[in-house]
Design a protein around this motif. Structure first.
Motif, mmCIF file in Angstrom:
data_model
loop_
_atom_site.group_PDB
_atom_site.id
_atom_site.type_symbol
_atom_site.label_atom_id
_atom_site.label_comp_id
_atom_site.label_asym_id
_atom_site.label_seq_id
_atom_site.Cartn_x
_atom_site.Cartn_y
_atom_site.Cartn_z
ATOM 1 N N HIS A 22 0.823 -1.208 0.000
ATOM 2 C CA HIS A 22 0.000 0.000 0.000
ATOM 3 C C HIS A 22 0.853 1.252 0.000
ATOM 4 O O HIS A 22 1.904 1.292 0.633
ATOM 5 C CB HIS A 22 -0.852 0.058 1.271
ATOM 6 N N PRO A 26 1.004 2.883 7.411
ATOM 7 C CA PRO A 26 1.509 3.698 8.528
ATOM 8 C C PRO A 26 2.861 3.223 9.070
ATOM 9 O O PRO A 26 3.138 2.025 9.115
ATOM 10 C CB PRO A 26 0.432 3.529 9.603
ATOM 11 N N ALA A 76 -6.467 17.342 10.137
ATOM 12 C CA ALA A 76 -6.044 18.553 9.424
ATOM 13 C C ALA A 76 -7.204 19.255 8.721
ATOM 14 O O ALA A 76 -7.163 20.467 8.516
ATOM 15 C CB ALA A 76 -4.949 18.217 8.415
ATOM 16 N N THR A 77 -8.234 18.503 8.363
ATOM 17 C CA THR A 77 -9.371 19.121 7.675
ATOM 18 C C THR A 77 -10.111 20.081 8.615
ATOM 19 O O THR A 77 -10.384 21.235 8.253
ATOM 20 C CB THR A 77 -10.325 18.030 7.140
ATOM 21 N N ALA A 173 0.051 19.715 5.091
ATOM 22 C CA ALA A 173 -0.292 18.327 5.453
ATOM 23 C C ALA A 173 0.847 17.358 5.142
ATOM 24 O O ALA A 173 1.063 16.401 5.874
ATOM 25 C CB ALA A 173 -1.572 17.892 4.741
ATOM 26 N N HIS A 174 1.593 17.622 4.046
ATOM 27 C CA HIS A 174 2.656 16.699 3.633
ATOM 28 C C HIS A 174 4.022 17.087 4.188
ATOM 29 O O HIS A 174 5.000 16.381 3.918
ATOM 30 C CB HIS A 174 2.823 16.721 2.101
ATOM 31 N N SER A 195 -0.818 17.589 8.904
ATOM 32 C CA SER A 195 -1.689 16.431 9.141
ATOM 33 C C SER A 195 -0.877 15.325 9.808
ATOM 34 O O SER A 195 0.276 15.085 9.447
ATOM 35 C CB SER A 195 -2.259 15.902 7.829
ATOM 36 N N ALA A 198 -2.972 8.713 9.626
ATOM 37 C CA ALA A 198 -2.260 7.430 9.576
ATOM 38 C C ALA A 198 -1.298 7.311 8.395
ATOM 39 O O ALA A 198 -0.246 6.680 8.513
ATOM 40 C CB ALA A 198 -3.280 6.296 9.524
ATOM 41 N N PHE A 330 -2.477 13.342 -7.510
ATOM 42 C CA PHE A 330 -3.867 13.666 -7.259
ATOM 43 C C PHE A 330 -4.612 13.638 -8.573
ATOM 44 O O PHE A 330 -4.326 14.446 -9.450
ATOM 45 C CB PHE A 330 -3.992 15.048 -6.610
#
Ligand code: T4K
Length: 401
Positions: A22, A26, A76-77, A173-174, A195, A198, A330
């Motif tokens: 994946h 995490p 973070a949202t 976030a990154h 952010s 996970a 994205f």
């Protein structure tokens, strides 16, 4: 004939990976340390509401970001939503479309219209010249996103914000542990938002953190994340519930304890991909500026389908069959998702770079769950797929028909 059949799972061979790989697996960190923190939480019976682990976690992140304040939030949202409201943004706010949908949703959720701006194809970040063109009398702010932890054109955006009287914040976030001009990400603009989901380099299961040097703003954020309470029975603002729990903070701290190890591991994996995928026509592994810090959490590959024998989507299918769940981060651009697609049907016309980029990029598995040998195996698949592109394309075309 069958003797010459290339060894690709898409074409009938057994997959090279038994268990799926994946993107965003995490980093778990030191389990014993996490468990002992959880025991302490249970012993103390203090589970949330600005507990000691949350305050520790905030201190540690403020130190990393080089800011006076770090305010922990549940993700973070929600953190973005609360900062946006605390700064009084309304009307229209300029954002990239090449980002995770949360950046735009945080605005739209409070009836602020995101105005999608195109990106620089080299940096993948907001193009300041285009930002300027999108400013209207309704514009109140700009949200830059440090995509892959590569810094935005911070100075150019700040200059525009100052000259046009706009708020400027960054979705970081990154970008934990990343830098711009040698200065840690976290102190640019009015505030920045990290952010700790996970899938991020350091995680608190779910979590977000706002960093800022602005004392007044920090105080307001603390009130707003706790229903506006300024003390028992005393509510002085409209607030929400953006609090982080102690168990999340315990994970966040454990994750920060492992950060340098995660970063080193990621850098090694990134280098292994870079050499393993070198010399493939039309395929580039995005590189990080050696003069800056980066967490190397994203292994991003760009495939120019007009040069490479396979395009991005074909390669994603090849990898999927082998058990590699590469992600199209994205894709599509946020402006092509609802409700934006319906609200702003012509946005696509002014976002050529975003469209082109979103059709070329994919991210590959990294993190402590990945080993050098996995990278070598995975790169071998890509080489075989490029070598046998004709058969791959024929197979996919037949499958579609
Ligand atoms: N701004 C930007 C620029 C962002 O990238 C994000 C989040 C945000 C804002 C908002 O931050 P938060 O509110 O989330 O704190 C994932 C993440 O959920 C999201 O946090 C992240 N960006 C985004 C880029 O990726 P999805 O919907 O693609 O996640 P999902 O469930 O498909 O998981 C991704 C992969 O990770 C899967 O292949 C499985 C693996 N995974 C995931 C989880 C949750 C695991 O192996 N274990 C896990 O526990 O959004």
């Amino acid at each position: 004939g069958p003797i010459h059949a290339p060894h690709l799972a898409l074409l009938g061979a057994p997959p090279v990976f038994e268990a799926p790989l994946h993107v965003g697996r995490p980093n778990i960190g030191d389990r014993a340390r996490f468990m002992s923190r959880v025991e302490k939480i249970l012993d103390s019976a203090w589970l949330t509401n600005n507990g000691p682990y949350v305050r520790d976690f905030e201190r540690r992140v403020a130190e990393l970001a080089g800011t006076r304040h770090a305010v922990a939030m549940c993700n973070a949202t929600i953190a973005l939503e609360i900062v946006i409201r605390a700064l009084g943004m309304k009307g229209e706010v300029i954002v990239p479309s090449f980002t995770f949908v949360a950046t735009a949703h945080a605005l739209q959720w409070q009836e602020i219209k995101p105005i999608f701006c195109d990106v620089d194809p080299v940096t993948h970040n907001l193009d300041p010249a285009r930002v300027e063109q999108l400013i209207t009398p309704q514009t109140t702010g700009i949200i830059g996103v440090h995509v892959w932890g590569r810094p935005c054109a911070v100075e150019a955006l700040q200059e525009i914000a100052d000259r046009r009287g706009l708020q400027l914040i960054f979705d970081a976030a990154h970008a934990l542990g990343c830098s711009h001009g040698g200065r840690p990400i976290g102190s640019f603009g009015r505030a920045e938002v990290f952010s700790f989901h996970a899938t991020k380099v350091c995680n608190s299961f779910e979590g977000g953190m706002v960093t800022t040097d602005d004392d007044e703003l920090a105080e307001k954020l603390r009130l707003m994340r706790n229903f506006g309470f300024a003390g028992k029975d005393q509510v002085i603002y409209l607030g929400s519930n953006g609090k982080m729990s102690e168990v999340s903070a315990a994970m966040g701290l454990t994750s920060l304890d492992g950060f340098e190890e995660f970063r080193a591991h990621n850098a090694q994996i990134h280098a292994a991909y870079t050499s393993g995928l070198a010399d493939l026509p039309g395929l580039t592994v995005i590189q990080y500026d050696g003069a800056e810090h980066n967490n190397h959490q994203y292994v991003v590959v760009e495939i120019d389908g007009s040069v490479a024998p396979l395009n991005r989507d074909q390669l994603v299918k090849v990898l999927e069959a082998e058990g590699v769940l590469a992600r199209r981060y994205f894709y599509p651009g946020v402006h092509e998702m609802e409700p934006y697609r319906s609200n702003q049907p012509t946005a696509d016309l002014v976002l050529p770079e975003t469209r082109c980029l979103s059709e070329r990029v994919m991210t590959l598995p990294t993190g402590t769950a990945m080993h050098d040998s996995d990278v070598r195996t995975l790169c071998g698949v890509v080489h075989r797929a490029f070598d046998h592109a004709d058969e791959v394309v024929a197979h996919l075309t037949a499958a579609e028909a």
